[in-house]
Write an enzyme that holds these catalytic residues in place. Structure first.
Site, mmCIF file in Angstrom:
data_model
loop_
_atom_site.group_PDB
_atom_site.id
_atom_site.type_symbol
_atom_site.label_atom_id
_atom_site.label_comp_id
_atom_site.label_asym_id
_atom_site.label_seq_id
_atom_site.Cartn_x
_atom_site.Cartn_y
_atom_site.Cartn_z
ATOM 1 N N LYS A 186 -7.764 -9.494 2.968
ATOM 2 C CA LYS A 186 -7.463 -8.697 4.160
ATOM 3 C C LYS A 186 -8.409 -9.105 5.305
ATOM 4 C CE LYS A 186 -5.566 -5.071 1.271
ATOM 5 N NZ LYS A 186 -5.336 -3.621 1.106
ATOM 6 N N HIS A 206 3.529 -7.530 3.626
ATOM 7 C CA HIS A 206 2.533 -6.608 3.071
ATOM 8 C C HIS A 206 2.697 -5.227 3.710
ATOM 9 C CE1 HIS A 206 -1.362 -4.806 2.092
ATOM 10 N NE2 HIS A 206 -1.435 -5.699 1.120
ATOM 11 N N GLU A 241 0.730 -3.177 4.900
ATOM 12 C CA GLU A 241 -0.028 -2.969 6.137
ATOM 13 C C GLU A 241 0.665 -3.631 7.324
ATOM 14 O OE1 GLU A 241 -4.021 -2.839 3.410
ATOM 15 O OE2 GLU A 241 -3.691 -4.566 4.721
ATOM 16 N N GLY A 254 -5.429 4.541 -1.924
ATOM 17 C CA GLY A 254 -6.241 5.315 -0.990
ATOM 18 C C GLY A 254 -5.799 6.747 -0.797
ATOM 19 N N SER A 309 -4.188 -1.160 -6.584
ATOM 20 C CA SER A 309 -5.573 -0.930 -7.011
ATOM 21 C C SER A 309 -5.858 -1.511 -8.391
ATOM 22 C CB SER A 309 -5.905 0.572 -6.991
ATOM 23 O OG SER A 309 -5.758 1.094 -5.689
#
Length: 253
Positions: free
Chosen positions: A11, A97, A99, A175, A215
């Site tokens: 990232k 992705h 994001e 998250g 994760s």
């Protein structure tokens, strides 16, 4: 036999010097990969050349871009083209992705264009899909991820789609304090493969590596990778720690 892949997504982290130290440390400690195993490092664009130099001829180890643009060249300030990646001998690119979808509004149809230009220029897409929390809580995750595949990938031929790597991201479990079990991960991976099989047949679906992007860490990698439809991981935070990512590589079947 499908490829087993440990893919690191750095990232927007690390300085060049930190990245070089991390990559050298991982390569020094990681096991020698079998023929059906790969390690891929998706590094920030300014570090692609340095990372490729460090990786060198390391067996079954590759560098990936974290993003590409949908046009081959032109007045698109700040974007990265397939031609640029080719000139650096970069063979993989992360596309779609979560994001990029969330923060930059990348749509399924826009991602289809990115997949197309990558394949046309011999760059392997690592295509990401996955559902947010509200979709999972409404139990609509299957329809949601199926639509992502259908709108971004199902225009491809059988030959083309087998060149992809798919990464499933449970956005709802990243998250948020919520945790996806290995059973939940296997269930959605199996479903993704069944959607591909319905379109292209079981043989084609059986060739495509599907990675888990929720994760992944040293503590859960062995359990996750032991599931029949989970072919490795797309790893975020744990990929920034030498011993953590080495353990994840070691967990490949």
């Amino acid at each position: 036999m499908r490829k087993q892949i440990a893919a690191a997504n750095w990232k927007m982290n690390l300085t060049l010097q930190q990245g070089e130290e991390l990559l050298k440390g991982i390569l020094a400690k990681a096991k020698t990969l079998n023929e059906n195993q790969q390690t891929i490092f998706a590094v920030p664009s300014p570090y692609l050349q340095a990372a490729n130099t460090i990786v060198g001829n390391t067996k079954n180890t590759f560098v990936a871009a974290q993003n590409i643009y949908s046009k081959k060249s032109g007045a698109y300030t700040g974007e990265v083209s397939v031609e640029m990646l080719q000139s650096l001998n970069v063979q993989y690119a992360v596309i779609g992705h979560s994001e990029r979808r969330e923060y930059f509004g990348e749509s399924n149809t826009f991602l289809a264009d990115k997949v197309n230009i990558a394949l046309e220029n011999n760059i392997t897409p690592i295509f990401c899909c996955g559902e947010p929390l509200e979709v999972r809580e409404a139990e609509n995750q299957n329809a949601f991820v199926a639509k992502q595949l259908e709108e971004s990938l199902f225009h491809l031929s059988e030959e083309e789609i087998t060149k992809l790597v798919i990464a499933y991201e449970p956005i709802w479990a990243i998250g948020t304090g919520k945790t996806a079990t290995s059973e939940q991960a296997q269930d959605i991976h199996q479903y993704l493969r069944s959607v591909i099989a319905d379109k292209y047949g079981a043989a084609v679906a059986g060739e495509i590596s599907i990675l888990y992007g929720g994760s992944v860490k040293a503590a859960n990698a062995v359990e996750l990778f032991s599931r029949p439809d989970i072919d490795g991981g797309l790893v975020g935070g744990a990929a920034l720690k030498i011993d953590e990512f080495v353990a994840i590589i070691d967990a490949l079947n």
